[in-house]
Write a protein that holds these residues in place. Sequence first.
Motif, PDB file in Angstrom:
ATOM      1  N   ALA A  44       0.841  -1.206   0.000  1.00 43.86           N
ATOM      2  CA  ALA A  44       0.000   0.000   0.000  1.00 43.86           C
ATOM      3  C   ALA A  44       0.868   1.245   0.000  1.00 43.86           C
ATOM      4  N   HIS A  45       0.505   2.190  -0.863  1.00 44.68           N
ATOM      5  CA  HIS A  45       1.205   3.476  -0.849  1.00 44.68           C
ATOM      6  C   HIS A  45       0.701   4.318   0.334  1.00 44.68           C
ATOM      7  N   ASN A  46       1.556   5.230   0.773  1.00 41.59           N
ATOM      8  CA  ASN A  46       1.243   6.111   1.907  1.00 41.59           C
ATOM      9  C   ASN A  46       0.015   6.996   1.690  1.00 41.59           C
ATOM     10  N   TYR A  47      -0.498   7.110   0.460  1.00 37.54           N
ATOM     11  CA  TYR A  47      -1.676   7.953   0.213  1.00 37.54           C
ATOM     12  C   TYR A  47      -2.975   7.146   0.231  1.00 37.54           C
ATOM     13  N   GLN A  48      -2.884   5.843   0.516  1.00 36.59           N
ATOM     14  CA  GLN A  48      -4.094   5.026   0.524  1.00 36.59           C
ATOM     15  C   GLN A  48      -4.979   5.361   1.739  1.00 36.59           C
ATOM     16  N   GLY A  60       4.369   2.156   2.284  1.00 39.00           N
ATOM     17  CA  GLY A  60       5.532   3.032   2.164  1.00 39.00           C
ATOM     18  C   GLY A  60       5.492   3.894   0.917  1.00 39.00           C
ATOM     19  N   ASP A  61       6.652   4.450   0.575  1.00 40.61           N
ATOM     20  CA  ASP A  61       6.737   5.326  -0.599  1.00 40.61           C
ATOM     21  C   ASP A  61       7.046   4.505  -1.848  1.00 40.61           C
ATOM     22  N   SER A  62       7.126   5.177  -2.985  1.00 35.44           N
ATOM     23  CA  SER A  62       7.267   4.465  -4.261  1.00 35.44           C
ATOM     24  C   SER A  62       8.545   3.637  -4.316  1.00 35.44           C
ATOM     25  N   CYS A 148      13.768   7.507 -11.473  1.00 32.95           N
ATOM     26  CA  CYS A 148      14.026   8.005 -10.120  1.00 32.95           C
ATOM     27  C   CYS A 148      12.696   8.119  -9.398  1.00 32.95           C
ATOM     28  N   THR A 149      12.765   8.231  -8.079  1.00 33.90           N
ATOM     29  CA  THR A 149      11.575   8.574  -7.296  1.00 33.90           C
ATOM     30  C   THR A 149      11.905   9.858  -6.551  1.00 33.90           C
ATOM     31  N   SER A 150      10.948  10.341  -5.762  1.00 28.57           N
ATOM     32  CA  SER A 150      11.209  11.581  -5.025  1.00 28.57           C
ATOM     33  C   SER A 150      12.287  11.373  -3.970  1.00 28.57           C
ATOM     34  N   SER A 151      12.515  10.113  -3.543  1.00 34.35           N
ATOM     35  CA  SER A 151      13.503   9.898  -2.483  1.00 34.35           C
ATOM     36  C   SER A 151      14.927   9.736  -3.003  1.00 34.35           C
ATOM     37  N   VAL A 196      -2.600  17.384  -7.775  1.00 33.88           N
ATOM     38  CA  VAL A 196      -2.752  17.526  -6.312  1.00 33.88           C
ATOM     39  C   VAL A 196      -1.618  18.395  -5.756  1.00 33.88           C
ATOM     40  N   HIS A 197      -0.390  18.054  -6.123  1.00 32.88           N
ATOM     41  CA  HIS A 197       0.765  18.774  -5.561  1.00 32.88           C
ATOM     42  C   HIS A 197       0.929  20.168  -6.162  1.00 32.88           C
ATOM     43  N   ALA A 198       0.577  20.311  -7.447  1.00 30.44           N
ATOM     44  CA  ALA A 198       0.659  21.642  -8.057  1.00 30.44           C
ATOM     45  C   ALA A 198      -0.306  22.592  -7.351  1.00 30.44           C
ATOM     46  N   PRO A 221       8.637  17.221  -2.863  1.00 33.41           N
ATOM     47  CA  PRO A 221       9.212  18.025  -3.954  1.00 33.41           C
ATOM     48  C   PRO A 221       8.326  18.172  -5.186  1.00 33.41           C
ATOM     49  N   GLU A 222       7.224  17.429  -5.269  1.00 36.45           N
ATOM     50  CA  GLU A 222       6.285  17.633  -6.381  1.00 36.45           C
ATOM     51  C   GLU A 222       5.405  18.864  -6.174  1.00 36.45           C
ATOM     52  N   CYS A 223       5.475  19.477  -4.988  1.00 36.34           N
ATOM     53  CA  CYS A 223       4.545  20.575  -4.669  1.00 36.34           C
ATOM     54  C   CYS A 223       4.853  21.843  -5.457  1.00 36.34           C
ATOM     55  N   LEU A 246      11.028  16.328   1.333  1.00 35.66           N
ATOM     56  CA  LEU A 246      11.169  14.876   1.506  1.00 35.66           C
ATOM     57  C   LEU A 246      10.145  14.101   0.682  1.00 35.66           C
ATOM     58  N   SER A 247      10.478  12.851   0.370  1.00 35.48           N
ATOM     59  CA  SER A 247       9.497  11.910  -0.179  1.00 35.48           C
ATOM     60  C   SER A 247       8.519  11.540   0.939  1.00 35.48           C
ATOM     61  N   THR A 248       7.458  10.807   0.586  1.00 40.51           N
ATOM     62  CA  THR A 248       6.510  10.414   1.646  1.00 40.51           C
ATOM     63  C   THR A 248       7.187   9.489   2.664  1.00 40.51           C
TER      64      THR A 248
HETATM   65  P1  13P Z   1       6.558   9.083  -3.058  1.00 43.96           P
HETATM   66  O1  13P Z   1       7.517   8.316  -3.850  1.00 43.96           O
HETATM   67  O2  13P Z   1       7.174  10.209  -2.290  1.00 43.96           O
HETATM   68  O3  13P Z   1       5.745   8.186  -2.182  1.00 43.96           O
HETATM   69  O4  13P Z   1       5.536   9.821  -4.061  1.00 43.96           O
HETATM   70  C1  13P Z   1       4.661   9.137  -4.897  1.00 43.96           C
HETATM   71  C2  13P Z   1       3.635  10.007  -5.492  1.00 43.96           C
HETATM   72  O5  13P Z   1       2.769   9.626  -6.232  1.00 43.96           O
HETATM   73  C3  13P Z   1       3.702  11.400  -5.148  1.00 43.96           C
HETATM   74  O6  13P Z   1       2.597  12.051  -5.643  1.00 43.96           O
END
Ligand code: 13P
Length: 343
Positions: A44-48, A60-62, A148-151, A196-198, A221-223, A246-248
Motif C-alpha cells: 500500500a502506498h502512503n496515500y491510501q 511506504g513510498d514508491s 528516479c523517485t522523489s527519495s 494535487v501537488h501543483a 518536492p512535487e509541490c 522529503l518523499s513520503t
Molecule cells: P513518493 O515516492 O514520495 O511516495 O511519491 C509518490 C507520489 O505519487 C507522489 O505524488
Amino acid sequence: MTSTIAPATPAVTGDERTLSPAEYESWAAEVRRLADERDAVILAHNYQVPEIQDVAHHTGDSLYLSRVAAQTDAREIVFCGVHFMAETAKILSPEKTVLLPDLEAGCSLADSITAEQLREWKAEHPGAVVVSYVNTTAAVKAETDICCTSSNAADVIRSIPADREILFCPDQFLGAHVKRVTGREDIHVWAGECHVHAGISPSDVRAQVAAHPDAEILVHPECGCTTSVLDLVSHGDLPAERTRVLSTGGMADAAKNTTAGQVLVATEVGILHQLRALNSGTEFIPMNDRAACRYMKMITPAKLLDTLRTGRGVVDVDPDTAARARRAVEAMIAIGEPGRGGE
Ligand code: 13P
Ligand code: SF4
C-alpha cells in the motif's frame, strides 16, 4: 501549465474511514486470510485510505514499495496504489501476477508525457541521458535510461557524468528541485505536474505558516510551493532546521523522530494517517486540506476484498516494453541503500 485543486473539493482530515472498528476487524481478518490463501503480498502506498494502509503487509513510498516488489517471495502482488506503481511491480517481477483493485486508478502526472512525446524530445537532444520519475507509464520507462523517485532523484542525477546533458521528466517541480540541490545546469525539465501537488500553493504556505509559526515544515518536492518555501528559508523567514523537502517515506522517518508540537505537511493528505500512527505526541496539519488524490482513493476496502476473492484487476505489460523499462528501473534500484527514503 499550473493547475489548482478544484475549489469544490471538500476539506478532509486525511484520517477518513469507511469502516467502523468492528467492521474493520472482520474485513481485515478476511483480507489477510484470502491473501494467505492466494500467496499474495499486499503493498500500500502512503496515500491510501487508512484501512488499506493498516491491513497491508507493507506500506511506504514508491521506492520502498518497488524494492519490496522486486524482492518478494509471494506468488502474487496486490498493489494498493495507482496504475504506474502496479506496472512497475510487474516490470520488476514479470513472473508474478500483479493485481490492482481498480484498473482505472491512474495518475495525472503520469498522463503528462507520452512515449511519443518523449521520443520527439530525445530526437531534439541526441545523446542526452533520460531520467524519468517512476510516475510514468511503462512505455515512457522503456524510452528512459534511468528512473528516479522523489527519495532518490538527486542521487540519480549525481550518478550521471557531469559532461552529459540530461532530460528530466515529467514533473517540473521535482525537476526544479533536483536542479537546485545538485547544482546541475544542463538539465532540461518537462513541464508536467501532478494536479494535487501543483495545487498546494505559495499562498497556502503563507497562511499556514502565519497560523502555526512554530511548526516544523515537511514538503514533498512535487509541490507547487517547494520553491517558495525554500525562498522563505533563504530569506530567513523560515528556519532552515525546521524545514525539509522529503518523499513520503522520508516524511514518515522525520515524523518518528520529531519532538515538535506541530508539523505542517505539504503533500497528499493520506500520509497524515501514517504520520499520526508513527507519532501521537505531535500534531500533523495539512498545508492544504483539499489535497486529496482521487486516483489513490479509488482503491477502497470493498475493491481490495473483491480483488482477493476473484483475482480481478490483473496488470500486464507487454514483454518487450517491460524488458526495456526494467533496465531503467533496475538502474535506479541499484543506487543508494534500501529504506523508506528521504532527500
Ligand atoms: P513518493 O515516492 O514520495 O511516495 O511519491 C509518490 C507520489 O505519487 C507522489 O505524488
Ligand atoms: Fe499521481 Fe499526484 Fe496522485 Fe501521486 S498524488 S498518484 S502524482 S495524481
